[in-house]
Structure formats: C-alpha cells, structure tokens
Design a protein around this motif. Sequence first.
Motif, mmCIF file in Angstrom:
data_model
loop_
_atom_site.group_PDB
_atom_site.id
_atom_site.type_symbol
_atom_site.label_atom_id
_atom_site.label_comp_id
_atom_site.label_asym_id
_atom_site.label_seq_id
_atom_site.Cartn_x
_atom_site.Cartn_y
_atom_site.Cartn_z
ATOM 1 N N ARG A 106 0.869 -1.186 0.000
ATOM 2 C CA ARG A 106 0.000 0.000 0.000
ATOM 3 C C ARG A 106 0.899 1.227 0.000
ATOM 4 O O ARG A 106 2.071 1.131 0.330
ATOM 5 N N PRO A 107 0.387 2.406 -0.329
ATOM 6 C CA PRO A 107 1.219 3.617 -0.347
ATOM 7 C C PRO A 107 1.693 4.049 1.042
ATOM 8 O O PRO A 107 2.795 4.560 1.198
ATOM 9 N N GLN A 108 0.882 3.843 2.070
ATOM 10 C CA GLN A 108 1.230 4.298 3.411
ATOM 11 C C GLN A 108 2.268 3.364 4.050
ATOM 12 O O GLN A 108 2.272 2.170 3.787
ATOM 13 N N PHE A 109 3.115 3.947 4.917
ATOM 14 C CA PHE A 109 4.023 3.129 5.703
ATOM 15 C C PHE A 109 3.181 2.323 6.688
ATOM 16 O O PHE A 109 2.218 2.830 7.256
ATOM 17 N N THR B 67 0.241 0.059 12.751
ATOM 18 C CA THR B 67 -0.285 1.394 12.534
ATOM 19 C C THR B 67 -0.016 1.749 11.079
ATOM 20 O O THR B 67 1.102 1.581 10.589
ATOM 21 N N ILE B 68 -1.040 2.209 10.383
ATOM 22 C CA ILE B 68 -0.888 2.632 8.995
ATOM 23 C C ILE B 68 -0.826 4.153 9.015
ATOM 24 O O ILE B 68 -1.774 4.810 9.423
ATOM 25 N N THR B 69 0.333 4.695 8.609
ATOM 26 C CA THR B 69 0.554 6.137 8.698
ATOM 27 C C THR B 69 0.080 6.823 7.424
ATOM 28 O O THR B 69 0.562 6.532 6.339
ATOM 29 N N GLU B 70 -0.851 7.726 7.557
ATOM 30 C CA GLU B 70 -1.416 8.414 6.402
ATOM 31 C C GLU B 70 -0.471 9.481 5.836
ATOM 32 O O GLU B 70 -0.493 9.755 4.650
ATOM 33 N N GLN B 71 0.344 10.105 6.676
ATOM 34 C CA GLN B 71 1.208 11.199 6.218
ATOM 35 C C GLN B 71 2.608 10.734 5.827
ATOM 36 O O GLN B 71 3.430 11.527 5.406
ATOM 37 N N THR B 72 2.913 9.459 5.968
ATOM 38 C CA THR B 72 4.214 8.928 5.577
ATOM 39 C C THR B 72 3.961 7.837 4.547
ATOM 40 O O THR B 72 3.399 6.804 4.861
ATOM 41 N N SER C 257 5.007 2.246 -5.857
ATOM 42 C CA SER C 257 4.545 0.991 -5.259
ATOM 43 C C SER C 257 5.738 0.105 -4.916
ATOM 44 O O SER C 257 6.711 0.030 -5.668
ATOM 45 N N LEU C 258 5.658 -0.563 -3.760
ATOM 46 C CA LEU C 258 6.727 -1.476 -3.362
ATOM 47 C C LEU C 258 6.866 -2.614 -4.369
ATOM 48 O O LEU C 258 7.970 -3.101 -4.605
#
Length: 175
Positions: A59-62, A72-77, A82-83
């Motif tokens: 996913r795009p989020q860390f 925890t899925i970080t929205e701002q990081t 794509s990995l």
Amino acid sequence: MTHDSRLIATFVLVVSMLAGCASSPPTRFYMLSAPEQPAAKAVYSVAVGPVTVPEIVDRPQFVLRSAANEVTITEQTRWAGSLQNEIPRVIAANLAQSLGDTQVWVYSKGAGSEADYRVTVDIQRFESVLGQAATVEAQWTVRVAKDKTGALRSGRSVVREPAQGNQGFGKRHAQ
C-alpha cells in the motif's frame, strides 16, 4: 449576547478551526534508493522478477508494527511508488553494481525472456518498528532463464536496518 460579542465569538471559532486545519502534519513521500550503475559491456544478462510483497505492506502508506499483534498505517508517511515496482528496481540496481559486466533489468511480461538468468524474490516480511528497526526477509531463486525445471541457486536473506529515533533508518546490517 450582543452583536459585537457574537462577532468576536464567531471570529474566535473561525480562527480556531483554521488553526486546527493548519496544524495537520504534511504528507511525506519516500523512495527506496539504489546505487548508481556504471556503464559496462554485458557478459551475460539477468532479469529480476517477479517479486512478491506481503499484502499488509503493499500500500502507499508506511505500515509500522506498534505491538506484537498490532500495526499502525501512517497516512502522512508514504512510499512515492509501489513497493511491488520499487523493490525489483532496487534489487536490479544492486545486482548490476555487484556483478559488474552484466546487463540487469526488471522483468516484465514479454520482456526478460531473453535474459540468461532470472531472479525471483518472495518478500516474506517487510516490517518497521518506529525507533527500533526495519527488517526485510526474503526467499530468492536464481534460475537459468531457458531452463524452467530447476533452480541454479536459492536462498534466504534477512536485512535489518536500525532506526534512528522517529526520523529514519541508519546503517544497514545483514544477518
């Protein structure tokens, strides 16, 4: 309440709302990095891929591990790409630098069938713990591209990179 006190109350409310909006953290985007590849005459060729990535981190989020059974899925990081695409690009760049006179590219359907060797990678764990470390665990196989029957070589790699506080990761350590 007088007209002036309503005006002041409205002004304070609007300023408070704007201050709340202004204080949200900016979104940060990150990329995996690869060494620069010197131009060299190819002695043989290697196609990297496909590479599989665990669904939890695809996913795009860390995605940060916050407890034994919690993330925890970080929205701002976020990852800038794509990995699923970035990991094979970085593996190919690292192989190109390590192997010297070799042409290395990322495998895509239709391209890569001309390669002498093919490297497939199954990322089994891609885990980050804020303030501690990031760990990548992968199973990999190198095959002669024309021979679909057997592996030339296969193995497991674990790379752990300690984290420095909340800002990033430091020196890489392989286990």
